[in-house]
Design an enzyme around this catalytic site. Sequence first.
Site, PDB file in Angstrom:
ATOM      1  N   VAL A 167       0.837  -1.580  -0.005  1.00 17.41           N
ATOM      2  CA  VAL A 167       0.353   0.362  -0.096  1.00 17.41           C
ATOM      3  C   VAL A 167       0.882   1.102  -0.326  1.00 17.41           C
ATOM      4  O   VAL A 167       0.525   2.501  -0.394  1.00 17.41           O
ATOM      5  CB  VAL A 167      -0.774   0.115   1.381  1.00 17.41           C
ATOM      6  CG1 VAL A 167      -2.193  -1.142   1.342  1.00 17.41           C
ATOM      7  CG2 VAL A 167      -0.108  -0.402   2.508  1.00 17.41           C
ATOM      8  N   ASN A 210      -6.856  -0.615   5.966  1.00 18.96           N
ATOM      9  CA  ASN A 210      -6.226  -1.360   7.735  1.00 18.96           C
ATOM     10  C   ASN A 210      -4.553  -1.714   7.205  1.00 18.96           C
ATOM     11  O   ASN A 210      -4.051  -1.790   8.502  1.00 18.96           O
ATOM     12  CB  ASN A 210      -7.264  -2.464   7.412  1.00 18.96           C
ATOM     13  CG  ASN A 210      -6.973  -3.694   8.606  1.00 18.96           C
ATOM     14  OD1 ASN A 210      -7.013  -3.663   9.265  1.00 18.96           O
ATOM     15  ND2 ASN A 210      -5.769  -4.616   7.887  1.00 18.96           N
ATOM     16  N   SER A 253      -6.173   4.210  15.423  1.00 17.17           N
ATOM     17  CA  SER A 253      -5.424   3.637  16.222  1.00 17.17           C
ATOM     18  C   SER A 253      -5.310   4.564  18.002  1.00 17.17           C
ATOM     19  O   SER A 253      -5.734   5.943  18.060  1.00 17.17           O
ATOM     20  CB  SER A 253      -4.073   3.024  16.499  1.00 17.17           C
ATOM     21  OG  SER A 253      -3.701   3.066  17.902  1.00 17.17           O
ATOM     22  N   TYR A 271       4.554   5.598  14.778  1.00 23.67           N
ATOM     23  CA  TYR A 271       3.035   5.180  14.454  1.00 23.67           C
ATOM     24  C   TYR A 271       2.150   6.366  15.210  1.00 23.67           C
ATOM     25  O   TYR A 271       1.214   6.509  14.677  1.00 23.67           O
ATOM     26  CB  TYR A 271       3.223   3.631  15.558  1.00 23.67           C
ATOM     27  CG  TYR A 271       2.360   3.327  15.673  1.00 23.67           C
ATOM     28  CD1 TYR A 271       1.614   2.572  14.909  1.00 23.67           C
ATOM     29  CD2 TYR A 271       1.272   3.339  16.561  1.00 23.67           C
ATOM     30  CE1 TYR A 271       0.540   1.703  14.702  1.00 23.67           C
ATOM     31  CE2 TYR A 271      -0.049   2.273  16.096  1.00 23.67           C
ATOM     32  CZ  TYR A 271      -0.676   1.925  14.963  1.00 23.67           C
ATOM     33  OH  TYR A 271      -1.566   0.814  15.927  1.00 23.67           O
ATOM     34  N   ALA A 292       2.044   9.834  15.184  1.00 23.67           N
ATOM     35  CA  ALA A 292       2.033  10.629  13.909  1.00 23.67           C
ATOM     36  C   ALA A 292       1.407  10.295  13.080  1.00 23.67           C
ATOM     37  O   ALA A 292       0.233  10.447  13.017  1.00 23.67           O
ATOM     38  CB  ALA A 292       3.514  10.984  13.929  1.00 23.67           C
ATOM     39  N   SER A 293       2.039   8.416  12.769  1.00 22.89           N
ATOM     40  CA  SER A 293       0.910   8.617  11.488  1.00 22.89           C
ATOM     41  C   SER A 293      -1.030   7.995  11.790  1.00 22.89           C
ATOM     42  O   SER A 293      -1.460   8.441  11.255  1.00 22.89           O
ATOM     43  CB  SER A 293       1.408   7.101  10.992  1.00 22.89           C
ATOM     44  OG  SER A 293       0.929   5.902  11.946  1.00 22.89           O
ATOM     45  N   ILE A 330      -5.460  -4.937  20.640  1.00 22.79           N
ATOM     46  CA  ILE A 330      -6.398  -6.463  19.827  1.00 22.79           C
ATOM     47  C   ILE A 330      -5.778  -7.405  19.988  1.00 22.79           C
ATOM     48  O   ILE A 330      -4.279  -7.171  19.151  1.00 22.79           O
ATOM     49  CB  ILE A 330      -6.555  -5.626  18.537  1.00 22.79           C
ATOM     50  CG1 ILE A 330      -6.943  -4.212  18.579  1.00 22.79           C
ATOM     51  CG2 ILE A 330      -8.059  -6.458  17.527  1.00 22.79           C
ATOM     52  CD1 ILE A 330      -8.997  -3.935  19.370  1.00 22.79           C
TER      53      ILE A 330
HETATM   54  P1  NAP Z   1      -1.083  -7.652  12.068  1.00 22.12           P
HETATM   55  O1  NAP Z   1      -1.615  -9.017  12.623  1.00 22.12           O
HETATM   56  O2  NAP Z   1       0.321  -7.298  11.681  1.00 22.12           O
HETATM   57  O3  NAP Z   1      -1.895  -7.595  10.228  1.00 22.12           O
HETATM   58  C1  NAP Z   1      -1.504  -6.323   9.230  1.00 22.12           C
HETATM   59  C2  NAP Z   1      -0.860  -7.308   7.776  1.00 22.12           C
HETATM   60  O4  NAP Z   1      -0.852  -5.711   6.819  1.00 22.12           O
HETATM   61  C3  NAP Z   1      -0.113  -8.155   7.919  1.00 22.12           C
HETATM   62  O5  NAP Z   1      -1.115  -8.743   7.282  1.00 22.12           O
HETATM   63  C4  NAP Z   1       0.375  -7.283   7.292  1.00 22.12           C
HETATM   64  O6  NAP Z   1       1.413  -8.016   6.647  1.00 22.12           O
HETATM   65  C5  NAP Z   1       0.255  -6.349   6.276  1.00 22.12           C
HETATM   66  N1  NAP Z   1       1.116  -5.495   5.534  1.00 22.12           N
HETATM   67  C6  NAP Z   1       2.579  -4.634   6.206  1.00 22.12           C
HETATM   68  N2  NAP Z   1       2.759  -3.760   5.930  1.00 22.12           N
HETATM   69  C7  NAP Z   1       1.757  -3.859   4.168  1.00 22.12           C
HETATM   70  C8  NAP Z   1       2.204  -2.816   3.436  1.00 22.12           C
HETATM   71  N3  NAP Z   1       3.330  -2.524   2.865  1.00 22.12           N
HETATM   72  N4  NAP Z   1       1.237  -2.866   2.119  1.00 22.12           N
HETATM   73  C9  NAP Z   1       0.107  -3.794   2.279  1.00 22.12           C
HETATM   74  N5  NAP Z   1       0.113  -4.785   3.510  1.00 22.12           N
HETATM   75  C10 NAP Z   1       1.131  -4.899   4.254  1.00 22.12           C
HETATM   76  O7  NAP Z   1      -1.641  -6.160  12.082  1.00 22.12           O
HETATM   77  P2  NAP Z   1      -3.063  -5.667  13.021  1.00 22.12           P
HETATM   78  O8  NAP Z   1      -2.737  -6.278  14.380  1.00 22.12           O
HETATM   79  O9  NAP Z   1      -3.891  -7.244  12.529  1.00 22.12           O
HETATM   80  O10 NAP Z   1      -3.205  -4.533  12.300  1.00 22.12           O
HETATM   81  C11 NAP Z   1      -4.314  -4.042  11.243  1.00 22.12           C
HETATM   82  C12 NAP Z   1      -3.853  -2.255  11.617  1.00 22.12           C
HETATM   83  O11 NAP Z   1      -5.022  -2.241  12.620  1.00 22.12           O
HETATM   84  C13 NAP Z   1      -3.110  -1.881  11.759  1.00 22.12           C
HETATM   85  O12 NAP Z   1      -3.307  -1.124  11.094  1.00 22.12           O
HETATM   86  C14 NAP Z   1      -2.809  -1.591  13.315  1.00 22.12           C
HETATM   87  O13 NAP Z   1      -1.906  -0.178  13.037  1.00 22.12           O
HETATM   88  C15 NAP Z   1      -3.970  -1.366  13.310  1.00 22.12           C
HETATM   89  N6  NAP Z   1      -4.195  -1.795  14.788  1.00 22.12           N
HETATM   90  C16 NAP Z   1      -3.526  -2.473  15.927  1.00 22.12           C
HETATM   91  C17 NAP Z   1      -3.572  -2.466  17.248  1.00 22.12           C
HETATM   92  C18 NAP Z   1      -3.452  -3.921  17.819  1.00 22.12           C
HETATM   93  O14 NAP Z   1      -3.641  -3.682  18.978  1.00 22.12           O
HETATM   94  N7  NAP Z   1      -3.651  -5.291  16.833  1.00 22.12           N
HETATM   95  C19 NAP Z   1      -4.443  -1.823  17.376  1.00 22.12           C
HETATM   96  C20 NAP Z   1      -4.375  -0.016  17.097  1.00 22.12           C
HETATM   97  C21 NAP Z   1      -4.451   0.066  15.728  1.00 22.12           C
HETATM   98  P3  NAP Z   1       3.368  -8.596   7.181  1.00 22.12           P
HETATM   99  O15 NAP Z   1       2.878  -9.497   8.325  1.00 22.12           O
HETATM  100  O16 NAP Z   1       3.996  -9.343   6.073  1.00 22.12           O
HETATM  101  O17 NAP Z   1       3.931  -7.447   7.272  1.00 22.12           O
END
Ligand code: NAP
Length: 246
Positions: free
Chosen positions: A65, A91, A141, A154, A156-157, A187
């Site tokens: 992305v 996402n 987030s 993070y 900031a983003s 999460i």
């Molecule tokens: P995750 O388990 O790491 O899943 C994220 C997915 O995005 C992974 O499959 C990852 O691939 C993929 N990804 C990474 N870089 C990418 C890129 N350049 N282009 C396309 N896909 C890419 O993370 P998650 O916890 O589900 O998080 C999902 C979203 O929720 C994120 O935006 C995160 O900031 C947000 N969030 C999560 C939490 C939490 O506690 N989990 C809390 C607040 C917000 P790889 O595994 O190969 O890197």
Amino acid sequence: MFDLKGKVAIITGSRRGIGKGIAERLAYAGANVVISDISQEDCDALAKEISEKLHVSTLGVKCDVSKKEEVNNLMQKTIKKFSKIDILVNNAGIFPFVELEKMTEADWDKVLNINLKSVFLCSQAAAKVMKPGSKIVSISSIASFVGFSGLTHYCASKGGINSMTRAMALELAPKKINVNAVAPGAIDTPGAASTEEAKNQTIAVIPWKRMGQPSDIANAVHYLASDEADYVTGHILVVDGGWTVQ
Ligand code: NAP
């Protein structure tokens, strides 16, 4: 209520974690879903699994992305197969801990490009083809509201996503495209994997006394992606078990 039958939804970063939970939920509600992530093989596998289980049409498209040409390819492939985009869920995101004084310019750029520039690239490309009634939902987030040590880039983003959400909501209002965000707390996902001890420390500060699940976020996205949210725009919906109201 919240029926998505016949809608076409793109979910970025959806091979696992929150994105996968969202893709499954939207498909369960009847949407045809585009699974997009950085591995074509993983996208294809989940797309196949969802279409067999939930009897909707699916597509897997590799897309980093942070790269404009790959984002454009994602939109083109979606249009080629489904002729429209009704729902975009921004996402994909990463959250590597780096102390401020050790953070390199490359660390900063990587997080900002994947977490924030991506929202610009994907939203811009999708908005160009979206029709009235379409929805853009970005995953922010609670780090957009409160500070987390080691996550300056993070935070900031995610703060940027909130600001962009409000600006895009205004700009796309005349086209009747809703733009909202969901701000998750802690999460339980592969990306957030930590030790049992660290998890218990996190749970101790959450009023609801549990980690959130991808389904908790999927519930919120499902609503914001539905026609029932037609009059909701520019909103940041916090889903954190009460963490940030203390
Ligand atoms: P995750 O388990 O790491 O899943 C994220 C997915 O995005 C992974 O499959 C990852 O691939 C993929 N990804 C990474 N870089 C990418 C890129 N350049 N282009 C396309 N896909 C890419 O993370 P998650 O916890 O589900 O998080 C999902 C979203 O929720 C994120 O935006 C995160 O900031 C947000 N969030 C999560 C939490 C939490 O506690 N989990 C809390 C607040 C917000 P790889 O595994 O190969 O890197």
